[in-house]
Design a protein around this motif. Sequence first.
Motif, PDB file in Angstrom:
ATOM      1  N   THR A   1       0.831  -1.207   0.000  1.00 52.15           N
ATOM      2  CA  THR A   1       0.000   0.000   0.000  1.00 52.15           C
ATOM      3  C   THR A   1       0.865   1.256   0.000  1.00 52.15           C
ATOM      4  OG1 THR A   1      -1.731  -1.159   1.198  1.00 52.15           O
ATOM      5  CG2 THR A   1      -1.840   1.228   1.208  1.00 52.15           C
ATOM      6  N   ILE A   2       1.892   1.265   0.830  1.00 55.77           N
ATOM      7  CA  ILE A   2       2.780   2.429   0.864  1.00 55.77           C
ATOM      8  C   ILE A   2       3.453   2.607  -0.496  1.00 55.77           C
ATOM      9  CG2 ILE A   2       4.845   3.428   1.932  1.00 55.77           C
ATOM     10  CD1 ILE A   2       4.111   1.945   4.484  1.00 55.77           C
TER      11      ILE A   2
ATOM     12  N   ARG B   1       2.305   1.702  -3.365  1.00 56.08           N
ATOM     13  CA  ARG B   1       1.325   2.203  -4.337  1.00 56.08           C
ATOM     14  C   ARG B   1       1.135   3.705  -4.186  1.00 56.08           C
ATOM     15  NH1 ARG B   1      -3.791  -0.699  -3.353  1.00 56.08           N
ATOM     16  NH2 ARG B   1      -4.575   0.484  -5.111  1.00 56.08           N
ATOM     17  N   TYR B   2       1.152   4.180  -2.945  1.00 63.24           N
ATOM     18  CA  TYR B   2       1.052   5.626  -2.729  1.00 63.24           C
ATOM     19  C   TYR B   2       2.240   6.362  -3.323  1.00 63.24           C
ATOM     20  CZ  TYR B   2      -3.156   6.281  -0.114  1.00 63.24           C
ATOM     21  OH  TYR B   2      -4.468   6.376   0.216  1.00 63.24           O
ATOM     22  N   LYS B   3       3.421   5.807  -3.127  1.00 65.86           N
ATOM     23  CA  LYS B   3       4.628   6.440  -3.677  1.00 65.86           C
ATOM     24  C   LYS B   3       4.532   6.492  -5.204  1.00 65.86           C
ATOM     25  CE  LYS B   3       6.667   6.995   0.248  1.00 65.86           C
ATOM     26  NZ  LYS B   3       6.681   8.350   0.811  1.00 65.86           N
TER      27      LYS B   3
ATOM     28  N   ASP C   1       2.075   9.175  -6.175  1.00 70.70           N
ATOM     29  CA  ASP C   1       2.690  10.479  -5.929  1.00 70.70           C
ATOM     30  C   ASP C   1       3.624  10.861  -7.057  1.00 70.70           C
ATOM     31  OD1 ASP C   1       1.499  11.086  -3.633  1.00 70.70           O
ATOM     32  OD2 ASP C   1       3.221  10.689  -2.316  1.00 70.70           O
TER      33      ASP C   1
ATOM     34  N   ILE D   1      -7.274   4.007  -6.737  1.00 74.42           N
ATOM     35  CA  ILE D   1      -6.446   4.783  -5.824  1.00 74.42           C
ATOM     36  C   ILE D   1      -6.663   4.182  -4.438  1.00 74.42           C
ATOM     37  CG2 ILE D   1      -6.131   7.061  -4.786  1.00 74.42           C
ATOM     38  CD1 ILE D   1      -7.006   8.146  -7.561  1.00 74.42           C
ATOM     39  N   PRO D   2      -5.578   3.924  -3.703  1.00 77.77           N
ATOM     40  CA  PRO D   2      -5.751   3.265  -2.408  1.00 77.77           C
ATOM     41  C   PRO D   2      -6.780   3.992  -1.523  1.00 77.77           C
ATOM     42  CG  PRO D   2      -3.428   3.491  -2.948  1.00 77.77           C
ATOM     43  CD  PRO D   2      -4.175   4.229  -4.002  1.00 77.77           C
TER      44      PRO D   2
ATOM     45  N   THR E   1      -8.860   5.443   1.762  1.00 77.04           N
ATOM     46  CA  THR E   1      -8.347   6.253   2.877  1.00 77.04           C
ATOM     47  C   THR E   1      -8.049   5.404   4.104  1.00 77.04           C
ATOM     48  OG1 THR E   1     -10.623   6.700   3.461  1.00 77.04           O
ATOM     49  CG2 THR E   1      -9.444   8.436   2.284  1.00 77.04           C
TER      50      THR E   1
ATOM     51  N   THR F   1      -4.412   4.200   4.384  1.00 82.81           N
ATOM     52  CA  THR F   1      -3.269   5.058   4.694  1.00 82.81           C
ATOM     53  C   THR F   1      -3.047   5.079   6.199  1.00 82.81           C
ATOM     54  OG1 THR F   1      -4.584   7.023   5.048  1.00 82.81           O
ATOM     55  CG2 THR F   1      -3.849   6.591   2.803  1.00 82.81           C
TER      56      THR F   1
END
Length: 294
Positions: free
Chosen positions: A77-78, A80-82, A85, A109-110, A112, A115
């Motif tokens: 998950t982290i 995917r956020y990177k 971004d 998009i992951p 909420t 996160t």
Amino acid sequence: MEAEQADRFLVEQIKSGDQGAWRQLIDRYHGRLVAFAKARTASLSDAEDLVQEAFVGFIQSLDHYDLSRSLETYLFTILRYKLFDQLRQRKMTLISEPNDAEDWWDRIIPGTTETPSGVAATMEAEIAQENLLAEMLRQLIHEYRDRDAFQDLQVIELVFYAGKRNIDVGELLGIDQKAVAGIKFRAIQKLQKYLSEKDEAALACLDESNADVTVCRVWRERRLTCLKRSTLGSYLMDVLDEPWLSYTQLHLDVVGCPLCLANLADLESEEDDRLPADTERMFQSSVGFLKSGS
Ligand SMILES: [Zn+2]
């Protein structure tokens, strides 16, 4: 789950600033993370940079990490956020234009609640409801497996995990879309029944307006039909028996789960004896973010 216990222990050690434990985590997970990123970036070094950032992000959010959740999923998950971004910053689109057939995951998009700050803000009651729903979903999946309802299982995995439309699922499996709708409807009904037997109040999390979305989200976050690494290993060695072989092929080939495909690619490259990724660099660039050891 032995692997999960080992992960929990590792994270506890990392929390106390243990550098050896941090190196172990990198060794254990970098391969599958790089495999995931590599399929979505221009080069191997881009992929490794992103994974490096994800490792730093993990240390920085350690306090928010819920030890009862899967470490692997959290790391993905982290990452995917990177990835999101970076794409936003560079105003780029993903290498392959997402399309319905294959890149369904990249369009998501992951959520909420995935996160670190989202988890912190989510009400405890909500989390308890989600845990219950996840348990009921597991029960439903087992029930389909127990009575060999393979087609039903295929349908609900494609609908709720891959988020495909009825018409696309029908086409993929060669059945009528009305049949798909029927299977989906009965699955939701069963879930509602299970929930009401457990806790009348929990039914609220599955009313008609939000049932699809909620089931999708919980299924993905908990990765309810994802494959164990040991299963993927057996699959690679061609020693997987039925019905697991069919479940595995469904999840990899039909659903195309990118997280399990990344694990598979990682296992395959281990077999090939390829040069290891630059784990030392990943370690050196992130270890400074650890709490100083006690
Ligand atoms: Zn999977």
